[in-house]
Motif scaffolding. Sequence first.
Motif: not given
Length: 216
Positions: A85-111
């Motif tokens: 939470d000290e740097r919530p928008d750090d551009p190096r921070r990996a996003r969390i993904h889950e499987v979608a109908e086509e490919g992947f989408e950012v997970s509900r748990f992300d950040r």
Amino acid sequence: SGLEDFEPAVIDAWLEDRDPADAEAALEAARREPAFTPGTSWAYSNTGFRLVGEAIANLEGEPYATILRERVTTPLGLDDTRVCDERPDDPRRARIHEVAEEGFEVSRFDRMPGFTSEGGLCATIEDLVRLPAALAIRGVLPEPAIDRVLSPTPLSTGLAIDYGLGVRLGDVEGHPAWGHTGGMGTYWAVLIHFPEEGVTVAVLQNTEGAGEDALT
């Protein structure tokens, strides 16, 4: 401690109303009747980790994130390890993904915000593999404390649990090892240190559906 794990409730609160995790949720869990008499059994619970962090912050009169940075990570040279939470928008921070109908989408748990000492840390994989050696630096953590962290936990029944203070203990194919695993939703982290060989392995995974999970 026997304290109920407060994390499932705060995850539900985040998914339903976007309420961040807070200390009050851990305190509510601590007020309930424990699942077992403290010291008689063992079960993983995030509640204890959060309460310890809150106790440290209250005793020192500073946020846990500040204490961690000033007393631990900076002296150990782990400059890319911090409370997320000290740097919530750090551009190096990996996003969390889950499987979608086509490919992947950012997970509900992300950040998901609000976590601190119970698993709310962000780090680079370079810092993770440096951590075991860094702990040996004198003056940051006293040797008796490190010994306690890396020792089995005795129960009042006479059994010893292969878990120190926040560290899993055991072996991999006969090689003594310690470390930890963790994750939420579709991201997972594994850190394993082999003290006899001086080898550390860290694996990070930020999506589901990989050929192998991080622990494998």
